[in-house]
Design a protein around this motif. Structure first.
Motif, mmCIF file in Angstrom:
data_model
loop_
_atom_site.group_PDB
_atom_site.id
_atom_site.type_symbol
_atom_site.label_atom_id
_atom_site.label_comp_id
_atom_site.label_asym_id
_atom_site.label_seq_id
_atom_site.Cartn_x
_atom_site.Cartn_y
_atom_site.Cartn_z
ATOM 1 N N VAL A 140 -6.001 -3.937 -2.487
ATOM 2 C CA VAL A 140 -5.369 -4.457 -1.274
ATOM 3 C C VAL A 140 -5.977 -3.804 -0.034
ATOM 4 C CG1 VAL A 140 -3.171 -4.610 -0.002
ATOM 5 C CG2 VAL A 140 -3.199 -4.931 -2.472
ATOM 6 N N GLU A 141 -6.188 -2.490 -0.107
ATOM 7 C CA GLU A 141 -6.700 -1.711 1.026
ATOM 8 C C GLU A 141 -7.814 -0.792 0.515
ATOM 9 O OE1 GLU A 141 -7.744 -0.383 4.338
ATOM 10 O OE2 GLU A 141 -6.055 -1.764 4.419
ATOM 11 N N PRO A 142 -9.076 -1.280 0.497
ATOM 12 C CA PRO A 142 -10.182 -0.511 -0.086
ATOM 13 C C PRO A 142 -10.426 0.852 0.563
ATOM 14 C CG PRO A 142 -10.842 -2.779 0.334
ATOM 15 C CD PRO A 142 -9.501 -2.593 0.963
ATOM 16 N N ASN A 143 -10.021 1.023 1.803
ATOM 17 C CA ASN A 143 -10.251 2.290 2.502
ATOM 18 C C ASN A 143 -8.984 3.136 2.625
ATOM 19 O OD1 ASN A 143 -12.995 1.811 2.878
ATOM 20 N ND2 ASN A 143 -12.612 0.619 4.720
ATOM 21 N N SER A 144 -8.075 2.992 1.691
ATOM 22 C CA SER A 144 -6.851 3.794 1.710
ATOM 23 C C SER A 144 -7.194 5.228 1.308
ATOM 24 C CB SER A 144 -5.802 3.217 0.761
ATOM 25 O OG SER A 144 -4.726 4.120 0.627
ATOM 26 N N ARG A 194 -15.423 10.516 -0.584
ATOM 27 C CA ARG A 194 -15.291 9.209 0.071
ATOM 28 C C ARG A 194 -14.066 9.191 0.987
ATOM 29 N NH1 ARG A 194 -13.996 3.666 -2.799
ATOM 30 N NH2 ARG A 194 -13.835 2.374 -0.959
ATOM 31 N N ALA A 195 -12.956 9.762 0.513
ATOM 32 C CA ALA A 195 -11.743 9.834 1.343
ATOM 33 C C ALA A 195 -12.022 10.639 2.608
ATOM 34 C CB ALA A 195 -10.595 10.457 0.552
ATOM 35 N N LEU A 196 -12.775 11.732 2.465
ATOM 36 C CA LEU A 196 -13.071 12.588 3.620
ATOM 37 C C LEU A 196 -14.079 11.962 4.577
ATOM 38 C CD1 LEU A 196 -12.993 16.023 1.816
ATOM 39 C CD2 LEU A 196 -11.384 15.181 3.556
ATOM 40 N N GLU A 197 -14.918 11.062 4.088
ATOM 41 C CA GLU A 197 -15.801 10.306 4.988
ATOM 42 C C GLU A 197 -14.961 9.422 5.911
ATOM 43 O OE1 GLU A 197 -18.479 8.056 2.550
ATOM 44 O OE2 GLU A 197 -19.488 9.855 1.806
ATOM 45 N N LEU A 198 -13.880 8.873 5.360
ATOM 46 C CA LEU A 198 -13.001 7.996 6.141
ATOM 47 C C LEU A 198 -12.059 8.783 7.047
ATOM 48 C CD1 LEU A 198 -12.142 5.554 3.226
ATOM 49 C CD2 LEU A 198 -13.593 5.048 5.205
ATOM 50 N N SER A 199 -11.627 9.951 6.576
ATOM 51 C CA SER A 199 -10.692 10.780 7.339
ATOM 52 C C SER A 199 -11.037 12.257 7.098
ATOM 53 C CB SER A 199 -9.255 10.474 6.908
ATOM 54 O OG SER A 199 -8.347 11.234 7.655
ATOM 55 N N PRO A 200 -11.954 12.810 7.896
ATOM 56 C CA PRO A 200 -12.486 14.152 7.649
ATOM 57 C C PRO A 200 -11.452 15.276 7.649
ATOM 58 C CG PRO A 200 -13.803 13.010 9.303
ATOM 59 C CD PRO A 200 -12.594 12.162 9.042
ATOM 60 N N VAL A 228 0.841 -1.203 0.000
ATOM 61 C CA VAL A 228 0.000 0.000 0.000
ATOM 62 C C VAL A 228 0.874 1.250 0.000
ATOM 63 C CG1 VAL A 228 -1.725 1.309 1.312
ATOM 64 C CG2 VAL A 228 -1.966 -1.168 1.052
ATOM 65 N N GLU A 229 1.810 1.314 0.919
ATOM 66 C CA GLU A 229 2.689 2.476 1.019
ATOM 67 C C GLU A 229 3.512 2.669 -0.251
ATOM 68 O OE1 GLU A 229 6.100 4.235 4.048
ATOM 69 O OE2 GLU A 229 5.188 2.292 4.469
ATOM 70 N N ALA A 230 4.117 1.604 -0.737
ATOM 71 C CA ALA A 230 4.940 1.703 -1.951
ATOM 72 C C ALA A 230 4.076 2.072 -3.152
ATOM 73 C CB ALA A 230 5.681 0.397 -2.201
ATOM 74 N N GLY A 231 2.877 1.516 -3.208
ATOM 75 C CA GLY A 231 1.971 1.823 -4.321
ATOM 76 C C GLY A 231 1.533 3.277 -4.329
#
Length: 194
Positions: A111-115, A141-147, A82-85
């Protein structure tokens, strides 16, 4: 000498070399930024952190092809896909290879659907292709996971500026959110400085 070290000690020594790289670089004591990283790789060829550090150094110098090669090597090791990608996708986007960056983001999301970084970068790719509305959806969607993820907030503001469906009031609210996050970060930074 290095050939007398056990494999575990060699791996630990390789990690210590990488830690020292940051110290030497920040103190201006390192004339060749690759010397320590390459030594760490020589000791432990499966040290994905060393390859990612080397890639970051290449990326800072805008040597993107070399950065990609090192990110690809880190991905092939497979310890932190995930990090390298994510870093690979950022590099591809900097090179304006949008479709390749999209493919990398999609692989990361498998690999990580909520990245959150991968969703943000995929949104940036969509914005680069002119699809502001899809970009806004991915950033939302990203902001729903991490506002408070500042990169997603900034990217959403940018995409909203180019969307015919975006309302001025929503744009202003997003800008206020960005400023609140920025002020909060500045306060934390100021507190840490004391």
């Amino acid at each position: 000498t290095l050939h007398h070290r056990t494999p575990l000690k060699a791996v630990q020594y390789s990690a210590q070399l990488l830690a020292r790289r940051f110290y030497y670089a920040s103190a201006g004591l390192m004339s060749d930024p690759y010397k320590i990283i390459n030594k760490a790789i020589e000791i432990d060829p499966l040290n994905d952190a060393a390859f990612m550090n080397r890639a970051s150094t290449f990326k800072e110098l805008k040597q993107f092809d070399q950065a990609l090669a090192s990110y690809d090597r880190a991905l092939s090791i497979g310890k932190r896909p995930v990090e390298a990608g994510i870093f690979r996708a950022e590099t591809l986007l900097a090179m304006k290879k949008v479709k390749d960056a999209m493919a990398t983001c999609t692989a990361v999301l498998q690999v990580e659907p909520n990245s959150v970084p991968a969703l943000t970068l995929l949104g940036n790719c969509m914005a680069a292709l002119g699809d502001a509305d899809t970009a806004i959806g991915l950033h939302s969607r990203a902001l729903e996971l991490s506002p408070h993820y500042e990169a997603a907030i900034s990217a959403k503001i940018f995409a909203m500026d180019f969307s015919a469906k975006s309302h001025f009031g929503a744009q202003q609210e997003m800008r206020k959110t960005w400023w609140r996050c920025r002020l909060s970060w500045m306060r934390r930074k100021r507190l840490l400085a004391y």
